[in-house]
Scaffold this motif. Structure first.
Motif, PDB file in Angstrom:
ATOM      1  N   GLU A 107       0.810  -1.225   0.000  1.00 55.14           N
ATOM      2  CA  GLU A 107       0.000   0.000   0.000  1.00 55.14           C
ATOM      3  C   GLU A 107       0.843   1.275   0.000  1.00 55.14           C
ATOM      4  O   GLU A 107       0.475   2.243  -0.676  1.00 55.14           O
ATOM      5  N   PRO A 108       1.968   1.327   0.709  1.00 58.64           N
ATOM      6  CA  PRO A 108       2.770   2.556   0.664  1.00 58.64           C
ATOM      7  C   PRO A 108       3.238   2.938  -0.746  1.00 58.64           C
ATOM      8  O   PRO A 108       3.530   4.102  -1.009  1.00 58.64           O
ATOM      9  N   TYR A 109       3.273   1.972  -1.669  1.00 52.01           N
ATOM     10  CA  TYR A 109       3.682   2.248  -3.042  1.00 52.01           C
ATOM     11  C   TYR A 109       2.515   2.661  -3.937  1.00 52.01           C
ATOM     12  O   TYR A 109       2.719   3.032  -5.089  1.00 52.01           O
ATOM     13  N   VAL A 110       1.289   2.569  -3.420  1.00 50.16           N
ATOM     14  CA  VAL A 110       0.122   2.973  -4.203  1.00 50.16           C
ATOM     15  C   VAL A 110       0.081   4.501  -4.229  1.00 50.16           C
ATOM     16  O   VAL A 110       0.092   5.161  -3.193  1.00 50.16           O
ATOM     17  N   ASN A 111       0.053   5.039  -5.429  1.00 48.82           N
ATOM     18  CA  ASN A 111       0.037   6.488  -5.619  1.00 48.82           C
ATOM     19  C   ASN A 111      -1.254   7.101  -5.089  1.00 48.82           C
ATOM     20  O   ASN A 111      -2.309   6.467  -5.120  1.00 48.82           O
ATOM     21  N   THR A 112      -1.177   8.345  -4.637  1.00 48.77           N
ATOM     22  CA  THR A 112      -2.373   9.090  -4.294  1.00 48.77           C
ATOM     23  C   THR A 112      -3.262   9.139  -5.539  1.00 48.77           C
ATOM     24  O   THR A 112      -2.767   9.371  -6.642  1.00 48.77           O
ATOM     25  N   GLY A 113      -4.543   8.870  -5.368  1.00 49.78           N
ATOM     26  CA  GLY A 113      -5.453   8.756  -6.502  1.00 49.78           C
ATOM     27  C   GLY A 113      -5.557   7.331  -7.016  1.00 49.78           C
ATOM     28  O   GLY A 113      -6.362   7.037  -7.890  1.00 49.78           O
ATOM     29  N   GLY A 114      -4.751   6.447  -6.450  1.00 56.82           N
ATOM     30  CA  GLY A 114      -4.763   5.043  -6.848  1.00 56.82           C
ATOM     31  C   GLY A 114      -5.852   4.253  -6.133  1.00 56.82           C
ATOM     32  O   GLY A 114      -6.581   4.775  -5.282  1.00 56.82           O
ATOM     33  N   VAL A 115      -5.924   2.973  -6.487  1.00 60.42           N
ATOM     34  CA  VAL A 115      -6.976   2.088  -5.977  1.00 60.42           C
ATOM     35  C   VAL A 115      -6.357   0.771  -5.534  1.00 60.42           C
ATOM     36  O   VAL A 115      -5.431   0.263  -6.162  1.00 60.42           O
ATOM     37  N   ASN A 148     -21.586  -9.101  -3.404  1.00 61.97           N
ATOM     38  CA  ASN A 148     -21.914 -10.161  -4.370  1.00 61.97           C
ATOM     39  C   ASN A 148     -20.658 -10.932  -4.759  1.00 61.97           C
ATOM     40  O   ASN A 148     -19.537 -10.472  -4.561  1.00 61.97           O
ATOM     41  N   ASN A 149     -20.839 -12.096  -5.339  1.00 64.24           N
ATOM     42  CA  ASN A 149     -19.770 -12.916  -5.923  1.00 64.24           C
ATOM     43  C   ASN A 149     -18.546 -13.017  -5.009  1.00 64.24           C
ATOM     44  O   ASN A 149     -17.427 -12.678  -5.412  1.00 64.24           O
ATOM     45  N   ASN A 150     -18.752 -13.432  -3.791  1.00 63.74           N
ATOM     46  CA  ASN A 150     -17.704 -13.638  -2.783  1.00 63.74           C
ATOM     47  C   ASN A 150     -17.161 -12.348  -2.182  1.00 63.74           C
ATOM     48  O   ASN A 150     -16.342 -12.383  -1.279  1.00 63.74           O
ATOM     49  N   GLY A 151     -17.603 -11.215  -2.682  1.00 66.41           N
ATOM     50  CA  GLY A 151     -17.221  -9.930  -2.116  1.00 66.41           C
ATOM     51  C   GLY A 151     -15.997  -9.308  -2.761  1.00 66.41           C
ATOM     52  O   GLY A 151     -15.079  -9.992  -3.198  1.00 66.41           O
ATOM     53  N   LEU A 152     -16.020  -7.974  -2.842  1.00 62.29           N
ATOM     54  CA  LEU A 152     -14.896  -7.211  -3.375  1.00 62.29           C
ATOM     55  C   LEU A 152     -14.759  -5.932  -2.558  1.00 62.29           C
ATOM     56  O   LEU A 152     -15.748  -5.229  -2.340  1.00 62.29           O
ATOM     57  N   ALA A 153     -13.554  -5.656  -2.095  1.00 62.47           N
ATOM     58  CA  ALA A 153     -13.263  -4.387  -1.428  1.00 62.47           C
ATOM     59  C   ALA A 153     -12.602  -3.473  -2.441  1.00 62.47           C
ATOM     60  O   ALA A 153     -11.730  -3.900  -3.200  1.00 62.47           O
ATOM     61  N   VAL A 154     -13.036  -2.227  -2.462  1.00 67.62           N
ATOM     62  CA  VAL A 154     -12.418  -1.203  -3.295  1.00 67.62           C
ATOM     63  C   VAL A 154     -11.990  -0.087  -2.351  1.00 67.62           C
ATOM     64  O   VAL A 154     -12.823   0.495  -1.649  1.00 67.62           O
ATOM     65  N   ILE A 155     -10.707   0.182  -2.330  1.00 64.61           N
ATOM     66  CA  ILE A 155     -10.149   1.207  -1.445  1.00 64.61           C
ATOM     67  C   ILE A 155      -9.523   2.291  -2.312  1.00 64.61           C
ATOM     68  O   ILE A 155      -8.619   2.017  -3.095  1.00 64.61           O
ATOM     69  N   PHE A 156     -10.029   3.509  -2.164  1.00 64.43           N
ATOM     70  CA  PHE A 156      -9.470   4.649  -2.888  1.00 64.43           C
ATOM     71  C   PHE A 156      -8.451   5.330  -1.988  1.00 64.43           C
ATOM     72  O   PHE A 156      -8.727   5.576  -0.813  1.00 64.43           O
ATOM     73  N   LYS A 157      -7.308   5.625  -2.556  1.00 61.77           N
ATOM     74  CA  LYS A 157      -6.249   6.285  -1.782  1.00 61.77           C
ATOM     75  C   LYS A 157      -6.268   7.779  -2.069  1.00 61.77           C
ATOM     76  O   LYS A 157      -5.985   8.231  -3.165  1.00 61.77           O
ATOM     77  N   ARG A 158      -6.604   8.530  -1.052  1.00 65.76           N
ATOM     78  CA  ARG A 158      -6.656   9.975  -1.142  1.00 65.76           C
ATOM     79  C   ARG A 158      -5.760  10.566  -0.073  1.00 65.76           C
ATOM     80  O   ARG A 158      -5.721  10.065   1.043  1.00 65.76           O
ATOM     81  N   GLY A 159      -5.103  11.617  -0.371  1.00 68.97           N
ATOM     82  CA  GLY A 159      -4.348  12.329   0.653  1.00 68.97           C
ATOM     83  C   GLY A 159      -3.138  11.618   1.192  1.00 68.97           C
ATOM     84  O   GLY A 159      -2.603  10.712   0.557  1.00 68.97           O
ATOM     85  N   ARG A 160      -2.742  11.989   2.387  1.00 68.44           N
ATOM     86  CA  ARG A 160      -1.498  11.516   2.991  1.00 68.44           C
ATOM     87  C   ARG A 160      -1.646  10.202   3.726  1.00 68.44           C
ATOM     88  O   ARG A 160      -2.724   9.775   4.047  1.00 68.44           O
TER      89      ARG A 160
END
Length: 161
Positions: A107-115, A148-160
């Protein structure tokens, strides 16, 4: 994963998430969805799996998507990583420990605005438990859950961090 493939594709394409890291490849369903989006936006997909994934490799080759794909056969927690990520997709062991460690490492390598997307949050509650634990110590990460379909998490990376 079938019902979530269009979501993975759409997020990647619409948000122009060009640098994609997939943890867990198996037979390549999610790999293909991510690669099709990457092809359209000039992106690349790196997939890491502990096994060789011959079925996924055959699918990718048959669709002529190999030039957008880099496959690494290894334990993702042992792979050296220092590359920025726009879309991190996790679908590996589904254990609490592994999922938490993957989030901590990548996660620390995920850019701001990334998912960050994670599959199987319903059928493997340890995945959602690891997500909740990780998010409890972080700011700037917004979680959305599909059940649905076993579940999916979507995490948006905003800010610091």
């Amino acid at each position: 994963i079938n019902e979530h493939l269009m979501t993975l594709y759409m997020l990647t394409k619409q948000l122009n998430l060009q640098s994609i890291l997939e943890l867990g490849t198996r037979t390549g369903e999610s790999t293909v969805a991510l690669l099709l989006a990457a092809k359209e936006i000039g992106g690349t997909v790196t997939s890491i799996d502990i096994v060789d994934c011959p079925e996924a490799k055959a699918k990718v080759a048959s669709l002529r998507l190999t030039k957008y794909w880099h496959f690494i056969k290894d334990d993702d927690l042992l792979v050296e990583w220092n590359t920025p990520i726009d879309h991190l997709f996790i679908d590996t062991s589904h254990t609490y420990y592994q999922t938490l460690k993957e989030l901590q490492k990548f996660e620390p390598y995920v850019n701001t605005g990334g998912v960050i997307t994670l599959h199987d949050i319903v059928t493997h509650p340890d995945v959602l438990q690891a997500i909740n634990k990780y998010l409890s110590k972080r700011t700037g990460l917004q979680l959305y859950k599909y059940f649905n379909n076993n579940g999916l998490a979507v995490i948006f990376k905003r800010g610091r961090k």
